[in-house]
Design a protein around this motif. Structure first.
Motif, mmCIF file in Angstrom:
data_model
loop_
_atom_site.group_PDB
_atom_site.id
_atom_site.type_symbol
_atom_site.label_atom_id
_atom_site.label_comp_id
_atom_site.label_asym_id
_atom_site.label_seq_id
_atom_site.Cartn_x
_atom_site.Cartn_y
_atom_site.Cartn_z
ATOM 1 N N ILE A 3 -0.506 -3.168 2.075
ATOM 2 C CA ILE A 3 -1.233 -4.411 1.898
ATOM 3 C C ILE A 3 -2.651 -4.332 2.450
ATOM 4 O O ILE A 3 -3.589 -4.837 1.840
ATOM 5 C CB ILE A 3 -0.460 -5.617 2.497
ATOM 6 N N SER A 4 -2.836 -3.681 3.589
ATOM 7 C CA SER A 4 -4.184 -3.602 4.181
ATOM 8 C C SER A 4 -5.122 -2.801 3.288
ATOM 9 O O SER A 4 -6.291 -3.168 3.116
ATOM 10 C CB SER A 4 -4.131 -3.007 5.587
ATOM 11 N N THR A 5 -4.621 -1.744 2.684
ATOM 12 C CA THR A 5 -5.438 -0.940 1.774
ATOM 13 C C THR A 5 -5.759 -1.731 0.517
ATOM 14 O O THR A 5 -6.910 -1.778 0.073
ATOM 15 C CB THR A 5 -4.705 0.365 1.402
ATOM 16 N N ALA A 6 -4.752 -2.373 -0.041
ATOM 17 C CA ALA A 6 -4.965 -3.176 -1.253
ATOM 18 C C ALA A 6 -5.961 -4.300 -0.978
ATOM 19 O O ALA A 6 -6.868 -4.543 -1.777
ATOM 20 C CB ALA A 6 -3.641 -3.748 -1.740
ATOM 21 N N ALA A 7 -5.823 -4.969 0.151
ATOM 22 C CA ALA A 7 -6.736 -6.057 0.502
ATOM 23 C C ALA A 7 -8.171 -5.548 0.599
ATOM 24 O O ALA A 7 -9.102 -6.197 0.109
ATOM 25 C CB ALA A 7 -6.303 -6.702 1.813
ATOM 26 N N VAL A 16 -4.451 -13.302 2.618
ATOM 27 C CA VAL A 16 -4.635 -13.936 1.303
ATOM 28 C C VAL A 16 -3.618 -13.372 0.312
ATOM 29 O O VAL A 16 -3.007 -14.123 -0.457
ATOM 30 C CB VAL A 16 -6.089 -13.743 0.809
ATOM 31 N N LEU A 17 -3.415 -12.077 0.336
ATOM 32 C CA LEU A 17 -2.423 -11.469 -0.559
ATOM 33 C C LEU A 17 -1.024 -11.990 -0.236
ATOM 34 O O LEU A 17 -0.226 -12.258 -1.146
ATOM 35 C CB LEU A 17 -2.467 -9.943 -0.461
ATOM 36 N N ARG A 18 -0.722 -12.149 1.057
ATOM 37 C CA ARG A 18 0.584 -12.710 1.436
ATOM 38 C C ARG A 18 0.720 -14.145 0.906
ATOM 39 O O ARG A 18 1.784 -14.536 0.414
ATOM 40 C CB ARG A 18 0.747 -12.700 2.956
ATOM 41 N N HIS A 19 -0.346 -14.914 1.021
ATOM 42 C CA HIS A 19 -0.328 -16.291 0.533
ATOM 43 C C HIS A 19 -0.119 -16.321 -0.981
ATOM 44 O O HIS A 19 0.678 -17.132 -1.484
ATOM 45 C CB HIS A 19 -1.629 -17.004 0.916
ATOM 46 N N LEU A 26 1.379 -13.459 -7.326
ATOM 47 C CA LEU A 26 1.302 -12.002 -7.214
ATOM 48 C C LEU A 26 2.597 -11.519 -6.565
ATOM 49 O O LEU A 26 3.000 -12.050 -5.531
ATOM 50 C CB LEU A 26 0.101 -11.602 -6.357
ATOM 51 N N THR A 27 3.247 -10.550 -7.187
ATOM 52 C CA THR A 27 4.519 -10.069 -6.669
ATOM 53 C C THR A 27 4.493 -8.550 -6.549
ATOM 54 O O THR A 27 4.804 -7.840 -7.511
ATOM 55 C CB THR A 27 5.682 -10.496 -7.592
ATOM 56 N N PRO A 28 4.110 -8.043 -5.373
ATOM 57 C CA PRO A 28 4.098 -6.595 -5.193
ATOM 58 C C PRO A 28 5.524 -6.045 -5.098
ATOM 59 O O PRO A 28 6.476 -6.795 -4.842
ATOM 60 C CB PRO A 28 3.354 -6.418 -3.869
ATOM 61 N N HIS A 50 -8.442 -13.088 -7.772
ATOM 62 C CA HIS A 50 -9.587 -13.295 -6.876
ATOM 63 C C HIS A 50 -10.781 -13.878 -7.634
ATOM 64 O O HIS A 50 -11.420 -14.826 -7.176
ATOM 65 C CB HIS A 50 -9.950 -11.969 -6.208
ATOM 66 N N ARG A 51 -11.070 -13.338 -8.808
ATOM 67 C CA ARG A 51 -12.188 -13.849 -9.621
ATOM 68 C C ARG A 51 -11.922 -15.286 -10.072
ATOM 69 O O ARG A 51 -12.824 -16.120 -10.054
ATOM 70 C CB ARG A 51 -12.424 -12.961 -10.844
ATOM 71 N N LEU A 52 -10.692 -15.561 -10.469
ATOM 72 C CA LEU A 52 -10.349 -16.927 -10.862
ATOM 73 C C LEU A 52 -10.494 -17.889 -9.684
ATOM 74 O O LEU A 52 -11.025 -18.990 -9.834
ATOM 75 C CB LEU A 52 -8.921 -16.985 -11.423
ATOM 76 N N ARG A 53 -10.065 -17.467 -8.503
ATOM 77 C CA ARG A 53 -10.204 -18.307 -7.297
ATOM 78 C C ARG A 53 -11.678 -18.542 -6.986
ATOM 79 O O ARG A 53 -12.067 -19.651 -6.640
ATOM 80 C CB ARG A 53 -9.501 -17.672 -6.096
#
Length: 132
Positions: A3-7, A16-19, A26-28, A50-53
């Motif tokens: 997750i840290s790398t993806a973020a 944010v990814l967890r949220h 989003l379902t990893p 992210h772009r949509l947000r």
């Protein structure tokens, strides 16, 4: 990837990814140790989210878009684009009003027809009534 790398790749904090996962947008994948495992596809999806947000599209609308098919998706996208266009128009009108007030020669804004028109309608007057 973790997750840290993806973020870091996406440009958002890990929370944010967890949220987004909690909200169902989003379902990893999960590793054997139950850790989040983001594929390139997940990163791609997260970049779009992210772009949509950034464009002001809420998570409920994004969740609808993910599950929408057929004719529903273009309708949802058009509605989101229309909302963004309307917001851009309101923002441009507010910016024009602020630029006018910098130059307005009236000591009290209520004395200026252009300022009064904006306060009443949210739109700057079409005709330039104040000489600045």
């Amino acid at each position: 990837m973790r997750i840290s790398t993806a973020a870091g790749v996406i440009g958002v904090p890990a929370h944010v990814l967890r949220h987004w996962e909690d909200e169902g947008v989003l379902t990893p994948d999960r590793s054997g140790a139950n850790q989040r495992d983001y594929t390139e596809q997940h990163v791609h999806e997260a970049r779009i989210i992210h772009r949509l947000r950034q464009a002001g599209v809420g998570l409920p609308a994004i969740r609808q878009l993910r599950s929408a098919g057929g004719t529903a998706r273009p309708v949802l996208l058009s509605a989101a684009a229309d909302r963004l266009s309307a917001e851009a128009d309101r923002t441009a009108a507010a910016a024009a009003f602020l630029r006018h007030t910098v130059e307005c020669r009236h000591p009290i804004l209520e004395e200026c027809r252009e300022c009064r028109a904006y306060a009443t309608s949210g739109e700057p007057s079409r005709e330039r009534l104040c000489a600045g």
